[in-house]
Design an enzyme around this catalytic site. Structure first.
Site, PDB file in Angstrom:
ATOM      1  N   GLY A   1       0.700  -1.058   0.037  1.00 33.93           N
ATOM      2  CA  GLY A   1       0.137   0.114   0.065  1.00 33.93           C
ATOM      3  C   GLY A   1       1.016   1.105  -0.057  1.00 33.93           C
ATOM      4  CD  GLU A   2       4.151   2.853   3.147  1.00 38.24           C
ATOM      5  OE1 GLU A   2       5.093   3.263   2.590  1.00 38.24           O
ATOM      6  OE2 GLU A   2       4.192   2.406   4.239  1.00 38.24           O
ATOM      7  N   GLY A   3       0.552   3.700  -1.616  1.00 39.50           N
ATOM      8  CA  GLY A   3       1.094   4.254  -3.114  1.00 39.50           C
ATOM      9  C   GLY A   3       2.132   3.699  -3.727  1.00 39.50           C
TER      10      GLY A   3
END
Lengths: 318, 318
Positions: free
Chosen positions: A285-287
């Site tokens: 995640g987190e981009g």
């Protein structure tokens, strides 16, 4: 989207010094940028990454391997430059903005009530919507929120069916009993909110989370403001998925940056008709996946803009 | 390779602020860099791309969609900065060196004789070998040579069997009759050089090409000089393949940067046990796929080097 700009890209690609079609998806990407920017020659000067963070009442059901306080701790880690996304955004030449969403007030536990009432949902959507500005050439969306693969799986099951188990994975790494609790929580949520499941926005409010709602708002704003979007992994894709249910072309301005190792992501991309650019077994995640794909998009544009034509280079054609 | 350095990377990965294993192949890549550089903390300051260019006698059999003079024309295009690899090397932060190999003297047509005699073969291997220097942190190999998917397919068929058709694709874009001519030429080559097929270096000399031989020399030098290698597409992989036949671990210091759309590449990677990083439908050669993967390697290293540990960031663990 601008058909004319996409066609202008295809026409130029055909005269560049390479066999026809030999840059594969890089050629498609250049046309996609042109179409959604509405520019015959697209640009990538302003690339932005938004990481929305939220907390989730459903963590009370024991659905995550990490305690909920990690969300705010990771927001501090983003501010200090110590997370993966800090490194990846720098490498991608992208500006990173982290937007925490009312972390002190987790959403409601969707097994016993709605995650968000209308006000809370619309506030989060609005935050995402206003974050995306017209001066942006490409935007990546990411998220942080302990427990948020649970709402992502719940939204996916609500929109596309197939049952909770199909969409539920181990997230940050729950063990077998945690996985069973997660599936049970999602089944309970689907049952409790059965009356809402035919309305994609009710699904997002009842079963989702603030950071997911903000991504939905951001993806919508990007469409309105001619900004192409790179979607990240399972949570980000699930967050945007209601837009595809509201409008058949609702995600046409997005590319799936990667397919995550999180269990439900490949099926979700298939359900949405999105072909991921990267498949590297990531599930952070987190981009992070979106940021990694920025360089692929940049490479596509640099080839398109910088290559010589057969005539310019004096190269014989077939 | 240094087991100790690879282990040092794995130990550090385990304490960085992310769920265990959540960076997927980026974690493997960091360990791979460490192992083959022999450094606990690998570096990517000097990244180099070598594009070797050669001409091929077998083009007399009508195996390519482009005329052979395009090889020298494309070398001029590289010098002028107009090719895809110029853009991709710039984006990758890599130094590009283009090395033409006796372009005025194509190799022999392998349907009627050997492509290279021992002197010609060893001269090309030696050029590649001496190009790779110890100050290099990562090296990409690429090639340019009209007709060179034909020797690549011939080498693949010679080393791994299965017949010419399995390994033969359309290269720069031959039509159906060109594809039939190409298969026939490879079958003729395999038949003519049947006595050489059990010796991987004889295969490379009899059926290969100068740019393929230079890549073989370069990949070997990289092993001797502690330089990890990104392999490019079908031609580059076929060029290096004899090293895997000479030694079971002969390509352990290489990563397959991508899988090309050229027909034989996926099978060749499978035969070599190499899992490609990227799959973007590219089939250009020039080192284009390898260069695109440099950013993935760089991202892996930046995450490894730049992320905070749980303790440093004050983030709770499971």
């Amino acid at each position: 989207g601008s058909d004319a700009s996409a066609k202008a890209v295809a026409a130029r690609q055909a005269i560049l010094t390479k066999p026809q079609g030999s840059l594969g998806r890089l050629e498609e990407i250049a046309a996609w940028l042109a179409r959604w920017q509405g520019r015959d020659m697209p640009r990538l000067e302003q690339v932005k990454v938004f990481v929305f963070a939220g907390n989730h009442g459903v963590t009370a059901q024991g659905v995550s391997a990490f305690p909920p306080e990690v969300t705010v701790q990771m927001v501090a880690n983003f501010a200090g430059g110590g997370a993966a996304i800090n490194q990846l955004a720098r490498i991608a030449g992208a500006q990173l903005a982290v937007i925490p969403l009312d972390l002190e007030h987790p959403t409601g536990d969707f097994t016993t009530g709605t995650a968000m009432d209308d006000d809370a949902f619309l506030a989060a959507v609005s935050t995402g919507y206003h974050a995306v500005t017209e001066d942006t050439d490409l935007v990546c969306f990411g998220e942080m929120g302990i427990g948020n693969t649970t709402p992502a799986a719940a939204i996916s099951a609500a929109l596309f069916g197939g049952g909770a188990e199909k969409w539920t994975g181990r997230g940050t790494g729950v063990d077998d009993s945690g996985l069973r609790r997660k599936i049970a929580a999602i089944e309970a949520g689907l049952s409790r909110h059965a009356a809402a499941l035919s309305d994609p926005l009710r699904v997002a409010a009842s079963l989702g989370g603030r950071e997911l709602a903000a991504i939905l708002g951001g993806v919508l704003a990007a469409r309105h403001r001619n900004v192409p979007v790179l979607l990240d992994g399972f949570v980000c894709t699930a967050a945007a998925a209601p837009l595809a249910e509201l409008h058949a072309e609702g995600l046409a301005h997005t590319l799936a940056a990667h397919v995550s190792a999180e269990a439900g992501h490949r099926s979700l991309l298939e359900a949405l008709g999105l072909a991921p650019l990267l498949d590297l077994g990531m599930r952070l995640g987190e981009g992070s996946g979106a940021c990694l794909a920025v360089n692929v998009v940049r490479s596509a544009l640099e080839c398109h803009a910088g290559m010589a034509s057969f005539a310019e280079a004096g190269v014989s054609q077939e």
